[in-house]
Enzyme design. Structure first.
Site, short mmCIF file in Angstrom:
data_model
loop_
_atom_site.label_atom_id
_atom_site.label_comp_id
_atom_site.label_asym_id
_atom_site.label_seq_id
_atom_site.Cartn_x
_atom_site.Cartn_y
_atom_site.Cartn_z
N GLY A 172 0.76 -1.25 0.00
CA GLY A 172 0.00 0.00 0.00
C GLY A 172 0.78 1.29 0.00
N PRO A 220 4.41 -5.22 -0.90
CA PRO A 220 4.36 -4.05 -1.79
C PRO A 220 4.17 -4.48 -3.25
CG PRO A 220 6.64 -4.53 -1.21
CD PRO A 220 5.79 -5.52 -0.46
N GLY A 221 3.35 -3.73 -3.96
CA GLY A 221 3.16 -3.97 -5.40
C GLY A 221 3.50 -2.71 -6.17
N ARG A 222 2.67 -1.68 -5.93
CA ARG A 222 2.80 -0.43 -6.67
C ARG A 222 4.20 0.19 -6.51
NH1 ARG A 222 -1.61 2.80 -7.99
NH2 ARG A 222 -2.84 1.60 -6.50
N ARG A 231 -6.16 3.45 -15.65
CA ARG A 231 -6.17 4.18 -14.38
C ARG A 231 -6.78 5.58 -14.45
NH1 ARG A 231 -2.37 5.51 -11.84
NH2 ARG A 231 -3.18 5.05 -9.76
N CYS A 250 -14.07 4.63 -28.48
CA CYS A 250 -15.32 5.35 -28.72
C CYS A 250 -16.09 5.63 -27.44
CB CYS A 250 -16.16 4.55 -29.69
SG CYS A 250 -15.26 4.27 -31.20
N GLU A 251 -15.47 6.29 -26.51
CA GLU A 251 -16.22 6.87 -25.39
C GLU A 251 -15.42 8.01 -24.78
OE1 GLU A 251 -16.32 4.44 -21.64
OE2 GLU A 251 -16.27 2.79 -23.07
N TYR A 254 -0.38 -1.76 -12.19
CA TYR A 254 -1.80 -1.62 -12.52
C TYR A 254 -1.97 -0.98 -13.91
CZ TYR A 254 -1.79 -2.67 -7.60
OH TYR A 254 -1.54 -3.27 -6.39
#
Ligand code: PLP
Length: 421
Positions: A239, A276-278, A314, A346-347, A375
């Site tokens: 985190g 930890p990842g991010r 994201r 297309c949005e 991510y």
């Protein structure tokens, strides 16, 4: 610090100019720096030096086989959240005794898979899961090592979609119920309690919520020991946030985080696990894209890129900011203009940034989204029949495509038309 720097006016990944990779692979593509990944692992390892610890890389942040193998070779364990991630971690050479299994909805099939292949611990998130795991383990003549993930009811002060430690979130067991749940666990012969787990959210930019949560875990450790449980491991989750905007105040460093961990739980004599990842992968990766058109709109200019929300979700999903930089370094003092940076999907949600100040850009120019290593590729899709974005790993002057872009034929042939149609 990362290893994406301008050299002679050209953005490099370590020793490799990005235009060279773009010419070889095409755009868009993700590019990761092995040196940055390694550096981030060492930052945590050094932050906990002298304390018995295992860094369990949260592979959901970036689960490319090569990235997971790199982590494993450094000595990391991994945190997995599905049977698929478990199998991928094993395929990357991570031994079972270094894999922890998190997640609120582990199925019996996933439990069996991990018990057969070897597992360090399950982080159990509910009482029904605990009963199911006991049954599965007994049916296999095995004993499952567990921690219980507690929910400390702490506000992580982060984006609502990635906050996990408040009572209203789906994660873990309310800490007030923990003693009763551990008492039940002790009666189940298919389980062996080894510790406590907590993970309160992602992209935290202050140590305070961590400290509040860990203090509660320390208190619980003492209470559970007094109840007769053997608590030898504390899994403190992941985190820790990263600086997405270079102009903003930087989040705390791993070294400061490590000092806080020692201060709050260091006297308990437990082995410390962190997930930890991010922070490991985020700033170790960029997404490189090419400008398709510059379109002049009413009072604003649109920079239309060949990357889209399906490649990097994201901004659309979390209103996240990514710094965007030109691959060819702008001349010093060049006047910047405001662009809405968008993809071809297309949005209107396919917008990376509004009124972003950038140096003048033209068709064919390359740009890089910074801080895209976590991510990013893992959340990519093939929406709009856009091929899954390829991934490249650089180490010094080595370049390898670690996931190829699929061909249109491959994509089309994944579907089948029923014979009765
Ligand atoms: C997502 C997750 C992590 C990693 O979080 P980061 O913010 O990427 O460090 C760790 N543990 C669990 C249980 C998670 O769900």
């Amino acid at each position: 610090m990362d290893h994406f720097l301008y050299r002679d006016g050209v953005l490099h990944a370590e020793d490799v100019p990005l235009p060279e990779i773009a010419a070889r692979v095409g755009t868009p593509f993700y590019c990761y720096s092995a040196a940055t990944l390694t550096r981030h692992y060492h930052l945590f390892d050094e932050a906990l030096a002298g304390t018995d610890h295992l860094i369990c890389y949260a592979m959901k942040a970036n689960s490319n086989l090569a990235v997971v193998k790199l982590m494993g070779d450094l000595g990391a364990g991994v945190d997995v959240v599905s049977g698929g991630e478990y199998l991928k971690a094993r395929a990357a050479g991570i031994p079972g005794e270094r894999i922890v299994f998190s997640g609120v909805g582990k199925t019996r099939a996933e439990m069996r898979l991990a018990l057969e292949g070897g597992i360090r611990q399950f982080n159990v998130e509910s009482e029904p899961e605990m009963e199911a795991l006991n049954e599965v383990a007994l049916s296999m003549g095995a004993v499952a090592p567990i921690t219980v993930r507690v929910n400390p009811d702490v506000d992580a002060q982060t984006h609502e979609k990635i906050a996990t430690g408040k009572a209203e979130n789906k994660f873990g067991i309310p800490i007030a119920k923990a003693r009763a749940v551990y008492a039940r666990a002790a009666t189940l012969p298919g389980l062996k309690v080894v510790g406590i787990d907590v993970h309160i959210g992602s992209q935290l930019t202050s140590l305070e919520p961590f400290e509040l949560a860990y203090a509660k875990v320390a208190e619980l450790t003492r209470a559970l020991r007094a109840d007769g449980h053997s608590i030898t491991r504390l899994d403190l989750g992941g985190g820790l946030g990263i600086p997405y905007e270079r102009s903003n105040a930087a989040p705390p460093l791993p070294l400061e985080y490590g000092a806080m961990v020692r201060r709050v739980v260091g006297d308990l004599g437990c082995e410390i696990e962190i997930e930890p990842g991010r922070l490991i992968a985020g700033n170790a990766g960029i997404l490189v894209s090419q400008v398709i058109y510059v379109k002049e709109g009413e009072g604003r200019n649109f920079l239309i890129l060949d990357a889209a929300m399906n490649d990097l979700v994201r901004p659309a999903m979390y209103a996240a900011h990514h710094d965007i930089v030109p691959v060819i370094e702008p001349a010093p003092g060049v006047e910047q203009g405001a662009y809405d940076v968008v993809g071809p999907v297309c949005e209107s949600g396919d917008t990376f940034a509004k009124s972003r100040m950038l140096p003048p850009l033209a068709e064919g120019d390359l740009v890089a989204f910074r801080s895209a290593g976590a991510y990013g590729a893992v959340m990519a899709s093939e929406y709009n029949m856009r091929p899954l974005v390829p991934e490249v790993l650089v180490s010094g002057d080595h370049v390898a495509v670690i996931r190829e872009r699929p061909s249109f034929d491959e994509m089309i042939n994944r579907d089948t038309i029923p014979e009765w149609l």
